[in-house]
Write a protein that holds these residues in place. Structure first.
Motif, PDB file in Angstrom:
ATOM      1  N   PHE A 133       1.978  55.351  47.909  1.00  0.00           N
ATOM      2  CA  PHE A 133       2.059  56.439  46.841  1.00  0.00           C
ATOM      3  C   PHE A 133       0.929  55.936  45.806  1.00  0.00           C
ATOM      4  O   PHE A 133       0.367  54.866  45.598  1.00  0.00           O
ATOM      5  CB  PHE A 133       3.376  56.184  46.087  1.00  0.00           C
ATOM      6  CG  PHE A 133       4.467  56.875  46.802  1.00  0.00           C
ATOM      7  CD1 PHE A 133       4.626  57.998  46.689  1.00  0.00           C
ATOM      8  CD2 PHE A 133       5.348  55.903  47.376  1.00  0.00           C
ATOM      9  CE1 PHE A 133       5.870  58.625  47.227  1.00  0.00           C
ATOM     10  CE2 PHE A 133       6.448  56.598  47.970  1.00  0.00           C
ATOM     11  CZ  PHE A 133       6.746  57.903  48.091  1.00  0.00           C
ATOM     12  N   ASP A 134       0.438  56.856  44.873  1.00  0.00           N
ATOM     13  CA  ASP A 134      -0.395  56.642  43.692  1.00  0.00           C
ATOM     14  C   ASP A 134       0.468  55.920  42.917  1.00  0.00           C
ATOM     15  O   ASP A 134       1.646  55.950  42.785  1.00  0.00           O
ATOM     16  CB  ASP A 134      -0.672  58.083  43.048  1.00  0.00           C
ATOM     17  CG  ASP A 134      -1.915  58.878  43.829  1.00  0.00           C
ATOM     18  OD1 ASP A 134      -2.285  58.236  45.051  1.00  0.00           O
ATOM     19  OD2 ASP A 134      -1.963  59.962  43.625  1.00  0.00           O
ATOM     20  N   ARG A 135      -0.255  55.185  41.822  1.00  0.00           N
ATOM     21  CA  ARG A 135       0.392  54.074  40.938  1.00  0.00           C
ATOM     22  C   ARG A 135       0.222  54.642  39.708  1.00  0.00           C
ATOM     23  O   ARG A 135      -0.912  54.855  39.066  1.00  0.00           O
ATOM     24  CB  ARG A 135      -0.178  52.671  41.311  1.00  0.00           C
ATOM     25  CG  ARG A 135       0.090  52.452  42.729  1.00  0.00           C
ATOM     26  CD  ARG A 135       1.622  52.004  43.201  1.00  0.00           C
ATOM     27  NE  ARG A 135       2.038  51.808  44.356  1.00  0.00           N
ATOM     28  CZ  ARG A 135       3.067  51.225  44.889  1.00  0.00           C
ATOM     29  NH1 ARG A 135       3.782  50.506  43.917  1.00  0.00           N
ATOM     30  NH2 ARG A 135       3.202  51.245  46.251  1.00  0.00           N
ATOM     31  N   THR A 136       1.169  53.927  38.807  1.00  0.00           N
ATOM     32  CA  THR A 136       0.924  53.908  37.203  1.00  0.00           C
ATOM     33  C   THR A 136       0.230  52.745  36.737  1.00  0.00           C
ATOM     34  O   THR A 136       0.008  51.955  37.625  1.00  0.00           O
ATOM     35  CB  THR A 136       2.473  53.943  36.692  1.00  0.00           C
ATOM     36  OG1 THR A 136       3.177  52.546  36.929  1.00  0.00           O
ATOM     37  CG2 THR A 136       3.441  54.970  37.333  1.00  0.00           C
ATOM     38  N   ARG A 150       3.671  51.065  39.389  1.00  0.00           N
ATOM     39  CA  ARG A 150       4.985  51.606  39.752  1.00  0.00           C
ATOM     40  C   ARG A 150       4.403  52.919  40.585  1.00  0.00           C
ATOM     41  O   ARG A 150       3.211  53.403  40.576  1.00  0.00           O
ATOM     42  CB  ARG A 150       6.034  51.883  38.894  1.00  0.00           C
ATOM     43  CG  ARG A 150       6.485  50.777  38.272  1.00  0.00           C
ATOM     44  CD  ARG A 150       7.848  50.746  37.713  1.00  0.00           C
ATOM     45  NE  ARG A 150       8.488  49.569  37.391  1.00  0.00           N
ATOM     46  CZ  ARG A 150       9.007  48.840  38.463  1.00  0.00           C
ATOM     47  NH1 ARG A 150       9.163  49.311  39.671  1.00  0.00           N
ATOM     48  NH2 ARG A 150       9.614  47.511  38.252  1.00  0.00           N
ATOM     49  N   ILE A 151       5.334  53.528  41.334  1.00  0.00           N
ATOM     50  CA  ILE A 151       5.119  55.012  41.813  1.00  0.00           C
ATOM     51  C   ILE A 151       4.802  55.827  40.901  1.00  0.00           C
ATOM     52  O   ILE A 151       5.653  56.020  39.806  1.00  0.00           O
ATOM     53  CB  ILE A 151       6.390  55.493  42.785  1.00  0.00           C
ATOM     54  CG1 ILE A 151       6.485  54.367  43.909  1.00  0.00           C
ATOM     55  CG2 ILE A 151       6.093  56.834  43.282  1.00  0.00           C
ATOM     56  CD1 ILE A 151       7.770  54.726  44.533  1.00  0.00           C
ATOM     57  N   GLU A 211      10.399  49.772  43.995  1.00  0.00           N
ATOM     58  CA  GLU A 211       9.138  49.714  44.767  1.00  0.00           C
ATOM     59  C   GLU A 211       8.472  48.206  44.539  1.00  0.00           C
ATOM     60  O   GLU A 211       8.751  47.699  43.566  1.00  0.00           O
ATOM     61  CB  GLU A 211       8.242  50.854  44.507  1.00  0.00           C
ATOM     62  CG  GLU A 211       7.821  50.661  42.986  1.00  0.00           C
ATOM     63  CD  GLU A 211       8.493  51.569  42.171  1.00  0.00           C
ATOM     64  OE1 GLU A 211       9.687  51.614  41.975  1.00  0.00           O
ATOM     65  OE2 GLU A 211       7.905  52.218  41.338  1.00  0.00           O
ATOM     66  N   LEU A 226       5.299  46.472  43.574  1.00  0.00           N
ATOM     67  CA  LEU A 226       4.057  46.775  42.683  1.00  0.00           C
ATOM     68  C   LEU A 226       2.998  46.801  43.337  1.00  0.00           C
ATOM     69  O   LEU A 226       2.709  45.959  44.337  1.00  0.00           O
ATOM     70  CB  LEU A 226       4.440  45.821  41.428  1.00  0.00           C
ATOM     71  CG  LEU A 226       5.494  46.055  40.712  1.00  0.00           C
ATOM     72  CD1 LEU A 226       5.089  45.272  39.412  1.00  0.00           C
ATOM     73  CD2 LEU A 226       5.923  47.506  40.362  1.00  0.00           C
ATOM     74  N   GLN A 227       2.050  47.870  43.121  1.00  0.00           N
ATOM     75  CA  GLN A 227       0.590  47.557  43.476  1.00  0.00           C
ATOM     76  C   GLN A 227      -0.365  48.036  42.353  1.00  0.00           C
ATOM     77  O   GLN A 227       0.077  49.282  41.832  1.00  0.00           O
ATOM     78  CB  GLN A 227       0.310  48.467  44.748  1.00  0.00           C
ATOM     79  CG  GLN A 227      -0.974  48.298  45.490  1.00  0.00           C
ATOM     80  CD  GLN A 227      -1.078  49.097  46.888  1.00  0.00           C
ATOM     81  OE1 GLN A 227      -0.559  50.024  46.878  1.00  0.00           O
ATOM     82  NE2 GLN A 227      -1.828  48.455  47.936  1.00  0.00           N
ATOM     83  N   ALA A 230      -3.299  50.242  40.685  1.00  0.00           N
ATOM     84  CA  ALA A 230      -4.096  51.173  41.088  1.00  0.00           C
ATOM     85  C   ALA A 230      -5.367  51.164  41.707  1.00  0.00           C
ATOM     86  O   ALA A 230      -6.113  51.698  42.872  1.00  0.00           O
ATOM     87  CB  ALA A 230      -4.567  52.487  39.650  1.00  0.00           C
ATOM     88  N   ARG A 242      -4.682  49.926  45.331  1.00  0.00           N
ATOM     89  CA  ARG A 242      -4.535  51.120  46.042  1.00  0.00           C
ATOM     90  C   ARG A 242      -5.527  51.779  46.232  1.00  0.00           C
ATOM     91  O   ARG A 242      -5.853  52.634  47.594  1.00  0.00           O
ATOM     92  CB  ARG A 242      -3.400  51.993  45.023  1.00  0.00           C
ATOM     93  CG  ARG A 242      -3.224  53.626  45.639  1.00  0.00           C
ATOM     94  CD  ARG A 242      -2.606  53.650  46.971  1.00  0.00           C
ATOM     95  NE  ARG A 242      -2.425  55.108  47.289  1.00  0.00           N
ATOM     96  CZ  ARG A 242      -3.277  55.929  47.652  1.00  0.00           C
ATOM     97  NH1 ARG A 242      -4.465  55.221  48.042  1.00  0.00           N
ATOM     98  NH2 ARG A 242      -3.063  57.076  48.199  1.00  0.00           N
TER      99      ARG A 242
END
Lengths: 607, 250
Positions: free
Chosen positions: A104-107, A111-112, B132, B134-135, B137, B140
Motif C-alpha cells: 500500500f501507499d503510505r502516510t 500507515r496505509i 498494519e 509500518l513502512q 514512504a 515503499r
C-alpha cells in the motif's frame, strides 16, 4: 476423460477465488483452483483506485459510516446485514492484505494511505471521507498479485487454463464440475464435496464495457442452467468514466484526488445534480448526470461524451473555491494516477496533465448474480434455503452488499471479505460432508453441446450475434430504460438465442486451444444472462440505483423493497429451446440495521 | 486505411499446417487509433476463426497478449495501428515452445517465476494493536517500480541469454524477486539472493538491455537486475540501494 477428486474446488482465480482457496487450504481441505486464465490474468487486476475500509488513518472514520454509505449507495436494496459484515470486516481484511505483503501507499506516519472515493462519507453523509486504501492507482493489480503469491507460498493446487462449462448435480446435490482443458480440448471431471464459483461478471453483454473479453458470465450461466436462481439481474452498474469510444476504465480515484467533470460548455455540471459532494456522488447518479447533459446538448462538440479534468490548475481552483487548503501538483498526479496517465496517453494520445480526458459511461459491474448468504453459501429461494456444498463469492455472487448500485472500492472489499468467509465455511463443511456420487456419464450433455457448436452448419458467426446483442442491450437495457425498449430487447435476445441455437457456425473444428469454440460457447452464456437481465428489468416497475426507468421515475418502497429471483425451471448443460424464466419477488431486503437505527431507514437519496 | 497482417501460423492438429508458416490478411477501414488486438479480433472474427491467440483485459493490465509485433515484444492491446503502420508482422514471443499460432507454452516461464520465492515472508509477530506494519514512504518507493510487473513475459522472451539457455530464470523472475528483496518488511531477501546467485540466476544477464524497452509497464528491468547483482556482491540488500544514487539513463 480424466477424473480428479478434491474436497473443495474453486472456480475462478481472481481475488475472491484466491482468498477462498487460501482459507480453505489453511482450514485443512484438499483444494483445487480452476481458472480459464492464468490467475494473474484475472480481472481483479484491473481494479484501480482502492479498497474501502474505515481504518481512520487520515481522519476519523467508523465501520457504521461505511455501512451507511453502502446501504444508501445501494439505494436501500442492500441487505443491511451484509453491508455491516462488509464494513466491519473490511478493516481486518485490509490489514491482513498488508500482512501478506501488499505494498500500500503510505502516510507520513508509515500507515496505509487513504483517499476519497465516490459515495464514501463521514458521519452519515456529512462530507467526503478518505477511506479508499490504495497502492497508486493499481490497487487491484496489487491485491491479485499478493493473493496469488501467497497461494504459491501455501502450495495451492492450480489448474490453469481449464475452462469450467458445467455443474454436476446428482439428485439435487452438488457433485462437481466439468472443465475443458484448453490446451488439449480434453474434458475433465472434478469431483468435489464443495464448490465455489468466483467467476466474475458479464460486462461483455454490453457494447461499451470496461470488462475483459473473458468476462462472459460463465459461472453464473452454468449455475442458472442447472436451476440455481439469479438475483437482481436488472442492476448492472455503468461506471461514469470510461475512456470515450473504448470503454477502458478511468478510475474514480481521479475524482477522489480532486478531478472534476466538465461539460461541453465548460461547466462543472455535477454541482447541479449533487450539490453536496458533487463529482463524488454514487456512480449511478454520475452516469445518469452525464447522459442528461449529453441529452441536453451539453456534450463536448455535440457528441456523447464529456470531460474529466485532473489538471492541477483546474483542481486547485475548485479546491480553493471550496475553502480547502489541500493543493495538488503534476508530481502528485504522476505518482497517484500513474495508470491513468499511461492509459490516456496510450489509447487517445491525451496527456491528462495538460488536457482534459474524454469520457462516457461504460458497463462495469454486476450487482446481481448468484444469491448467497453472508457465508458465501448459495441460497435457492426467498426463505434463504442453502444448497449444501455450493458457494459463490465476488462479482458473480449477490450477497447483496451492493444492492441496486455498488460503491467504488466495495468490489475489492467484497472479494476479500466474502472470499475469506466462503473459504473458511468450505473448510468446515468438507470435514463433515461426504462426496456425492457422480452420476453416470457426467460430461455427456456438455460434450454434446460443445460438439454441436463445433460442427454446426449454419451462417451466423458468433461475433455477429454478439455484436447485435451488445448493441441491443446498450440501447435498451443501459443507463436509462423504458418498457417498450426493454420488451423489444427481450424479443431481440430471444431471436439471437434461436439463431445461436440453430444457425451458429465456427471455423475451427480442432481440439487444442480452440478459442473459436470457447468464444462461441461463452456467447451462449452472455445471451442467457442478457435475456434474464432484460426480463428482470421489465418486471421491476420502479427506478432504483442503476435501474433507472423513464416510465417509472420514482423509487417504490411500498412494493419493491424486494430482491428479484429469476429461475430456469429445468436442468440442462445448454437450454435448447426458449428459456422459460420464473420471476419471484418474495425475497425481502434485510433491514437489520434500520431496526436498531432510524438513520438506515430508506429515504430520498441525495448527495 | 487498409492494413496487411502477416501472421506466423502453426497448428499441430492439421496436416500441412503442422509446420510454422506465414499467412497474410488484409483489413479494410482500419482507424489509426485502433488497437492491434482489436484488428487481430477482426481477422479472427471476420475472416478466419482458426487464428488463435490469448487475450483478456484489452487494456494492458492482464498480460495475456504478449506477441512479437514488427520484431518487438508488445502487448497487442496496448499498441495502436498508428504506432506500427500499415504492414504488421505478428509472431509468437520467442524462447518458449509454440503450441498453436501465437499461443506459447507459458509453463517454463511460470516455473522460473515460482523458483525465486515470489512471495512476501515476514515471521515476526503481528503488531499488537492488530494493525498494519509500518513502512516509510521512502522505503515503499524503493521497490515501487518492480511492483508494476504483470508477468506478460515480454522482457524474458526478448532476452538473448534466455533464448540461448532456457534454464536462465530470466528478467521477469528477477524483477519479481527484486520486488521482495528491496521491501523493508520482507525477511527472505537472503534466500532469494542465494537462489539468484546460482549459475542460472542473475549472472546470465549480459546487460543487453533488450528487456527494458520490451516492458509494456515501463519498468526499468535492466536496472532492477543490476540492483540484485549489487545486492549479491555486497551480501545484503539493506541500506545499499537508494534510487536517487543511481543515475537514470534508461
Amino acid at each position: 476423460m480424466q477424473t480428479h477428486q478434491f474436497d473443495a474446488v474453486i472456480i475462478g482465480a481472481g481475488g475472491a477465488g484466491l482468498m477462498a482457496a487460501r482459507y480453505a487450504v489453511l482450514g485443512g481441505a484438499k483444494v483445487a483452483v480452476i481458472s480459464k486464465l492464468y490467475p494473474s490474468r484475472s480481472h481483479t487486476g484491473a481494479a484501480l483506485g482502492g479498497i474501502g475500509a474505515a481504518l481512520g488513518n487520515l481522519e476519523e472514520d467508523k465501520p457504521l459510516w461505511h455501512a451507511y454509505d453502502t446501504v444508501k449507495g445501494g439505494d436501500y436494496l442492500t441487505d443491511q446485514d451484509a453491508a455491516m459484515v462488509l464494513a466491519e470486516e473490511a478493516i481486518d481484511a485490509v490489514v491482513e492484505l498488508e500482512h501478506m505483503g501488499l505494498p500500500f501507499d503510505r502516510t507520513p506516519e508509515g500507515r496505509i494511505s487513504q483517499r476519497r472515493f465516490g459515495g464514501h462519507t463521514s458521519n452519515f453523509g456529512e462530507k467526503p471521507v478518505r477511506r479508499a486504501c490504495h497502492s497508486a492507482d493499481r490497487t487491484g493489480h496489487m491485491i491479485l498479485q499478493t493473493l496469488y503469491q501467497q497461494c504459491i507460498k501455501d502450495d495451492v493446487k492450480f489448474f490453469d487454463e481449464y475452462h469450467v462449462v458445467d455443474l454436476i448435480m446428482n439428485n439435487g446435490k452438488v457433485a462437481g464440475v466439468i472443465a475443458v482443458q484448453l490446451g488439449t480440448g480434453e474434458l475433465h471431471v472434478f469431483h468435489a464435496k464443495a464448490l465455489m464459483f468466483a467467476t466474475g461478471g458479464w460486462g461483455r453483454v454490453w457494447q461499451i464495457s470496461s470488462n475483459a473479453h473473458t468476462l462472459t458470465g460463465d459461472g453464473a450461466a452454468v449455475l442458472f442452467r442447472r436451476g440455481i436462481p439469479m438475483q437482481d439481474m436488472e442492476f448492472f452498474q455503468f461506471h461514469p468514466t470510461g475512456l470515450y469510444g473504448l470503454g477502458v476504465l478511468l478510475t474514480e480515484g481521479i475524482r477522489g484526488e480532486g478531478g472534476v467533470l466538465i461539460n461541453g460548455k465548460g461547466e462543472r455540471f455535477m454541482e447541479k445534480y449533487a450539490p453536496n459532494i458533487k463529482d463524488l456522488a454514487s456512480r449511478d447518479v454520475v452516469s445518469r448526470s452525464i447522459y442528461l447533459e449529453v441529452r441536453a446538448g451539453n456534450g463536448v462538440k455535440g457528441k456523447n461524451y464529456v470531460y474529466l479534468d485532473i489538471r492541477p490548475e483546474t483542481v486547485n481552483r475548485y479546491l480553493a473555491e471550496a475553502g480547502e487548503t489541500r493543493r495538488i501538483d503534476d508530481d502528485h498526479v504522476r505518482h497517484a494516477l500513474a495508470e491513468t496517465l499511461d492509459t490516456c496517453r496510450t489509447y487517445v494520445g491525451v496527456d491528462p496533465l495538460t488536457e482534459p480526458m474524454p469520457i462516457q459511461p461504460t458497463a462495469h459491474y454486476a450487482m446481481g448474480g448468484i444469491p448467497t448468504n453472508v457465508n458465501a453459501e448459495v441460497v435457492l429461494d426467498a426463505n434463504w434455503t442453502v444448497l449444501p456444498g455450493l458457494y459463490a463469492a465476488g462479482e458473480c455472487a449477490c450477497v447483496s452488499a451492493h444492492g441496486a448500485n455498488r460503491l467504488g472500492t466495495n468490489s475489492l472489499v467484497d472479494l476479500v471479505v466474502f472470499g475469506r468467509r466462503g473459504g473458511m465455511k468450505m473448510a468446515e463443511y468438507v470435514k463433515q460432508a461426504d462426496f456425492v456420487p457422480l452420476p453416470p456419464n457426467p460430461a455427456g450433455e456438455i460434450e454434446a453441446e460443445l460438439n454441436r457448436i463445433r460442427n454446426n452448419k449454419g451462417k451466423s458467426r458468433a461475433y455477429e450475434l454478439r455484436n447485435e446483442m451488445q448493441q441491443v442491450m446498450m440501447d435498451h437495457v443501459g443507463v436509462f430504460r423504458e418498457e417498450n425498449g426493454m420488451k423489444s430487447a427481450v424479443e431481440s435476445i430471444k431471436e439471437l438465442r434461436e439463431r445461436y441455437r440453430n444457425d451458429v457456425v465456427i471455423d475451427d473444428h480442432g481440439h487444442k486451444f480452440n478459442t473459436d469454440l470457447m468464444e462461441a460457447w461463452e456467447l451462449g452464456c452472455l445471451l442467457d444472462l442478457a435475456q434474464i437481465t432484460a426480463e428482470s428489468a421489465v418486471a421491476r416497475t420502479e427506478s432504483r440505483g442503476a435501474h433507472s426507468r423513464e416510465d417509472f421515475k420514482d423509487r417504490d418502497d411500498v412494493n419493491w423493497m424486494v430482491h428479484t429471483l429469476a429461475t430456469y425451471k429445468g436442468s440442462a448443460a445448454a437450454i435448447a429451446g426458449p428459456i422459460n424464466t420464473e420471476l419471484n419477488f418474495d425475497k425481502k431486503v434485510n433491514l437489520s440495521l434500520m431496526e436498531q437505527d432510524e438513520r438506515f431507514k430508506p429515504k430520498a437519496r441525495t448527495y | 486505411m487498409d492494413v496487411t497482417f502477416k501472421i506466423r501460423r502453426y497448428n499441430p492438429e492439421i496436416p500441412g499446417k503442422d509446420k510454422p508458416y506465414w499467412q497474410e490478411y488484409v483489413l479494410k477501414d482500419v482507424e489509426p487509433t485502433n488497437r492491434v488486438l482489436e484488428m487481430l479480433h477482426r481477422v479472427k472474427w471476420e475472416q478466419d476463426g482458426t487464428l488463435s491467440f490469448r487475450r483478456s483485459c484489452s487494456s494492458g493490465i492482464c498480460g495475456s497478449d504478449a506477441m512479437r509485433i514488427n520484431g518487438r515484444n508488445r502487448l497487442a492491446c496496448k499498441l495502436l495501428i498508428r504506432d506500427v503502420g500499415a504492414k504488421i508482422q505478428v509472431e509468437p514471443i520467442l524462447g518458449l515452445p509454440v503450441i498453436k499460432d501465437l499461443i506459447v507454452d507459458m509453463e517454463p516461464f511460470f516455473d522460473h517465476y515460482r523458483s525465486v520465492m515470489p512471495f512476501y515472508v515476514n515471521n515476526d509477530p503481528l503488531p499488537a494493536d492488530g494493525r498494519e506494519r509500518l513502512q516509510t514512504a521512502d522505503d515503499r518507493a524503493i521497490f515501487d517500480d518492480t511492483t508494476n510487473c504483470i508477468l506478460c513475459a515480454c522482457c524474458t522472451t526478448s532476452c538473448p541469454s534466455f533464448w540461448a539457455n532456457g534454464k536462465y530464470v530470466g528478467p521477469a523472475a528477477i524483477v519479481q524477486a527484486h520486488r521482495f528483496i528491496f521491501d523493508s518488511r520482507d525477511q527472505a531477501a537472503k534466500d532469494r539472493i542465494d537462489i539468484l546467485a546460482e549459475p542460472d540466476g542473475v549472472w546470465r544477464c549480459r546487460t543487453v538491455y533488450n528487456c527494458t524497452p520490451a516492458c509494456p509497464r515501463g519498468i526499468s528491468v535492466t536496472r532492477a537486475i543490476g540492483e540484485v547483482k549489487l545486492a549479491i556482491m555486497r551480501g545484503s540488500p539493506k541500506g545499499i540501494i537508494n534510487p536517487k544514487d543511481i543515475p537514470t539513463h534508461e
